[in-house]
Write an enzyme that holds these catalytic residues in place. Structure first.
Site, short mmCIF file in Angstrom:
data_model
loop_
_atom_site.label_atom_id
_atom_site.label_comp_id
_atom_site.label_asym_id
_atom_site.label_seq_id
_atom_site.Cartn_x
_atom_site.Cartn_y
_atom_site.Cartn_z
N GLN A 85 -9.09 10.86 -6.03
CA GLN A 85 -9.82 10.12 -6.94
C GLN A 85 -11.26 10.22 -7.04
O GLN A 85 -11.92 9.34 -7.85
CB GLN A 85 -9.27 8.38 -7.22
CG GLN A 85 -7.64 8.29 -7.53
CD GLN A 85 -7.42 8.80 -9.12
OE1 GLN A 85 -8.34 8.83 -9.78
NE2 GLN A 85 -6.28 9.33 -9.42
N CYS B 209 2.30 4.71 -8.33
CA CYS B 209 2.62 5.48 -6.93
C CYS B 209 2.10 4.50 -5.91
O CYS B 209 1.58 5.18 -4.75
CB CYS B 209 2.34 6.92 -7.00
SG CYS B 209 3.12 7.78 -8.03
N HIS C 237 -2.07 5.84 -1.94
CA HIS C 237 -0.95 6.27 -3.01
C HIS C 237 0.23 6.79 -2.13
O HIS C 237 0.18 7.18 -0.97
CB HIS C 237 -1.84 7.61 -3.73
CG HIS C 237 -0.86 8.33 -4.78
ND1 HIS C 237 0.23 9.29 -4.50
CD2 HIS C 237 -0.96 8.24 -6.03
CE1 HIS C 237 0.61 9.67 -5.86
NE2 HIS C 237 -0.10 9.13 -6.59
N ASP D 125 -8.10 11.30 1.51
CA ASP D 125 -7.46 11.67 0.30
C ASP D 125 -8.61 11.63 -0.87
O ASP D 125 -8.86 10.67 -1.28
CB ASP D 125 -6.24 10.83 -0.01
CG ASP D 125 -5.82 10.84 -1.44
OD1 ASP D 125 -6.39 11.44 -2.25
OD2 ASP D 125 -4.54 10.19 -1.54
N LYS E 101 -7.55 16.38 -11.51
CA LYS E 101 -7.95 15.07 -11.64
C LYS E 101 -9.30 15.24 -12.03
O LYS E 101 -10.33 14.34 -12.10
CB LYS E 101 -7.93 14.37 -10.23
CG LYS E 101 -6.53 14.24 -9.71
CD LYS E 101 -5.98 12.83 -10.44
CE LYS E 101 -4.71 12.66 -9.49
NZ LYS E 101 -3.64 11.87 -10.35
N1 PMP Z 1 -3.78 10.54 -4.04
C1 PMP Z 1 -4.31 9.57 -5.04
C2 PMP Z 1 -5.30 8.58 -4.78
C3 PMP Z 1 -3.86 9.84 -6.21
O1 PMP Z 1 -4.49 9.23 -7.14
C4 PMP Z 1 -3.07 11.07 -6.53
C5 PMP Z 1 -2.73 11.44 -7.86
N2 PMP Z 1 -2.17 10.30 -8.67
C6 PMP Z 1 -2.67 11.73 -5.65
C7 PMP Z 1 -2.96 11.39 -4.03
C8 PMP Z 1 -1.50 12.72 -5.76
O2 PMP Z 1 -2.06 13.66 -6.00
P1 PMP Z 1 -1.47 14.99 -6.84
O3 PMP Z 1 -0.22 14.57 -7.67
O4 PMP Z 1 -2.35 15.81 -7.87
O5 PMP Z 1 -0.84 15.98 -5.83
#
Ligand code: PMP
Length: 415
Positions: free
Chosen positions: A211, A372, A131, A208, A234
């Site tokens: 997910q 993203c 991401h 990270d 999430k």
């Molecule tokens: N990493 C991953 C794999 C994600 O799916 C997301 C959120 N889409 C993020 C990081 C960022 O998370 P947040 O927007 O809650 O900071």
């Protein structure tokens, strides 16, 4: 809805749905089918109630107050930290830092551990599945320090090329940062193996877990990762909060992230000393209500049992993969053997935005675009995908509705 397809599951999906009042509505005149769970999950009553209870009953600033409301709020806030500790199986509660979410957790590590330990010529490894939140903070750091970013390539099925990862590792590698599961494709990465290989090369590892948190068991001690970041929203919790796990010895040695109240022991114009863990990393009044409700969300998951939830979600994924994959001109993107419940696809010749809009007209909420993960889309030579991601309250009936929609879209849009 008559048949909620609870066949292989010991859980009552109808009962679970009743705990999510938002699901009981019509969108564009049709019952809502919410398949945008990888972006954010809906919130059960226990989470909503936790927020309301705090603001109605014991709103007060935490840690410094000696009055009853302040003590009650502090206890609830710190109880949440304990729940998070157990959720990720951290050794000590002080290893859990509350953040705004995964993005902030990663930025915190890049700006503190990274700044302190990465220098000119050093290398940071991320993956082609990451991401933007797990790419850009490292790029900022690399630029500042004259370091460089190396990327683990993605194979055709959406899994990581671990052989190539081994070749990327060297004595120059300082940090390896990868996701546990991909938000765009659902791929579950072999994080244990990645951690072991990275450690052998002398690098630290950040996972990270944005997910993974709702679907996979997390055990930071067994994984032996150095940092692990999650977002509350999430995993059925509120937006605006999350947690970062870090190994104590690393957190102790890291400089603070932000300055302010709470993160200090003593302040003078001559010398300021910093607070103990975890407060050293929690400057200012935190997001008290949401942290408390974060704990309630994790307890909701614990009560249902993650393995039971995962089994049901996997069943939905299998069902949807087969059904959606069978629609004319659909190309599935991401077919790795191990996936969380994320299904990404394109319909050849029809823009994902058009598919998303037409599904929305049927009350079906999917996400479209690059999610993203622009480098990942480039890897597959596509602009974006349609992504349906499933949570514990989704049903096969809802999937059937989406598939019917897709079939109609193909029928009417294709010459
Ligand atoms: N990493 C991953 C794999 C994600 O799916 C997301 C959120 N889409 C993020 C990081 C960022 O998370 P947040 O927007 O809650 O900071």
């Amino acid at each position: 809805m008559a048949d909620l397809n609870t066949a292989t599951s010991s859980i009552d999906i109808q009962k679970i749905r009743e705990q999510f009042p938002i699901l009981d509505q019509k969108v564009n005149g049709k019952p809502l089918a919410y398949f945008d769970n990888a972006a954010t999950t809906q919130k059960p009553l226990v989470v909503i109630d936790a927020l309301v209870d705090y603001y109605k009953g014991y709103n007060a600033n935490i840690h410094r107050g000696i009055h009853t409301l302040a003590e009650k709020a502090t206890k609830a806030y710190e109880d949440s930290r304990k729940v998070v500790q157990e959720f990720v199986n951290a050794n000590e509660v002080e290893e859990i830092i509350f953040t705004k979410g995964t993005s902030e957790g990663i930025n915190l590590v890049a700006a503190t551990y990274g700044r302190q330990n990465v220098g000119p010529g050093d290398e940071i490894i991320v993956s082609g599945l990451d991401h933007h939140s797990n790419i850009v903070p490292w790029q900022i750091l690399a630029e500042e320090k004259g370091a460089s970013i190396k990327v683990i390539p993605v194979l055709e099925d959406g899994s990581l090329d671990i052989k190539a990862f081994e070749d990327l590792l060297s004595e120059k590698t300082r940090i390896v940062a990868v996701n546990h599961a991909s938000n765009s494709l659902g791929t579950i990465n072999p994080v244990s193996e990645i951690v072991a290989l990275a450690h052998k090369a002398g690098a630290k590892v950040l996972i990270d877990g944005a997910q993974a948190s709702a679907h996979l068991e997390i055990d930071v001690q067994a994984l032996d990762c150095d940092f692990y970041a999650i977002s509350a929203h999430k995993v059925y919790g509120p937006t605006g909060t999350g947690a970062l796990y870090g190994k104590r010895e690393l957190l102790e040695a890291m400089p603070p992230y932000q300055g302010g109240g709470e993160m200090i022991k003593n302040v003078s114009f001559e010398k300021t000393t910093y607070n103990d863990l975890p407060y050293k990393f929690e400057a200012g009044t935190p997001n008290i209500a949401d942290v408390i409700a974060f704990g309630s969300a994790l307890e909701f998951v614990n009560d249902l049992g993650k393995p039971v939830m995962a089994a049901y979600e996997n069943e939905l994924l299998r069902y949807a993969t087969q059904k959606v994959g069978g629609v004319q001109d659909v190309r599935l993107i991401g077919t790795a053997a191990n996936k969380v419940s994320v299904l990404s696809f394109i319909i050849e010749g029809i823009h994902p935005f058009d598919v998303g809009q037409m599904l929305d007209a049927r009350g079906v909420a999917v996400r479209t675009g690059h999610h993203c993960t622009e480098p990942l889309m480039d890897r597959f030579g596509i602009e974006g995908t349609v992504r349906a991601s499933f949570a514990i309250y989704n049903t096969k009936d809802e999937i059937d509705n989406m598939v019917e929609g897709l079939e109609r879209i193909v029928k009417f849009m294709k010459p």
